[in-house]
Design an enzyme around this catalytic site. Sequence first.
Site, PDB file in Angstrom:
ATOM      1  N   CYS A  89      28.341 -53.221 -16.425  1.00 31.63           N
ATOM      2  CA  CYS A  89      27.830 -53.899 -15.327  1.00 31.63           C
ATOM      3  C   CYS A  89      26.965 -53.236 -14.712  1.00 31.63           C
ATOM      4  CB  CYS A  89      28.831 -53.929 -14.183  1.00 31.63           C
ATOM      5  SG  CYS A  89      30.393 -55.135 -14.551  1.00 31.63           S
ATOM      6  N   HIS A 134      23.122 -58.584 -15.181  1.00 27.46           N
ATOM      7  CA  HIS A 134      23.650 -59.678 -15.729  1.00 27.46           C
ATOM      8  C   HIS A 134      24.047 -60.874 -14.638  1.00 27.46           C
ATOM      9  CE1 HIS A 134      26.754 -57.124 -13.987  1.00 27.46           C
ATOM     10  NE2 HIS A 134      27.637 -57.973 -13.732  1.00 27.46           N
ATOM     11  N   HIS A 178      20.317 -68.557  -7.471  1.00 30.04           N
ATOM     12  CA  HIS A 178      19.205 -68.276  -8.480  1.00 30.04           C
ATOM     13  C   HIS A 178      18.432 -67.049  -8.226  1.00 30.04           C
ATOM     14  CE1 HIS A 178      20.574 -71.932 -10.136  1.00 30.04           C
ATOM     15  NE2 HIS A 178      20.149 -71.554 -11.355  1.00 30.04           N
ATOM     16  N   GLU A 198      33.819 -64.260  -8.965  1.00 27.97           N
ATOM     17  CA  GLU A 198      32.694 -64.155  -9.806  1.00 27.97           C
ATOM     18  C   GLU A 198      32.957 -64.562 -11.291  1.00 27.97           C
ATOM     19  OE1 GLU A 198      31.397 -59.969  -9.318  1.00 27.97           O
ATOM     20  OE2 GLU A 198      32.954 -59.416 -11.083  1.00 27.97           O
TER      21      GLU A 198
END
Length: 117
Positions: free
Chosen positions: A24, A28, A68, A107
């Site tokens: 992580c 990503h 986005h 998530e």
Amino acid sequence: MLIFKKFTFDSAHALPNVPDGHKCKEVHGHTYQLTLFIEGDLIDQLDWVMDFAVVKKTVDPIIDIVDHKYLNDIEGLENPTCEKIAIWLWDKIKEGIPALKRIELNETPTSGVIYEG
């Protein structure tokens, strides 16, 4: 009564505070699912707690901030863990929807956080 409304948004992030080698730490992305829970009594004559259209109109501009986007670049989300994102969303949404009782932020389909302020 508790009503709910769901939203989704796609964002990228990296977690700079995790140890080197943790997957992580790299950039990503996720398709986040946000569920808002709003508590209240039925409004006379309307027989609802809150108009879902008002909820959408209030929340959509907040979602636009993160949709986005690279979350690390957003003020207050420099270390954008799921928990930190939930707190950030709560603070923004609660201003426009004082009856907000709880949010759930996923998530992934199997991982997320529940936050009640």
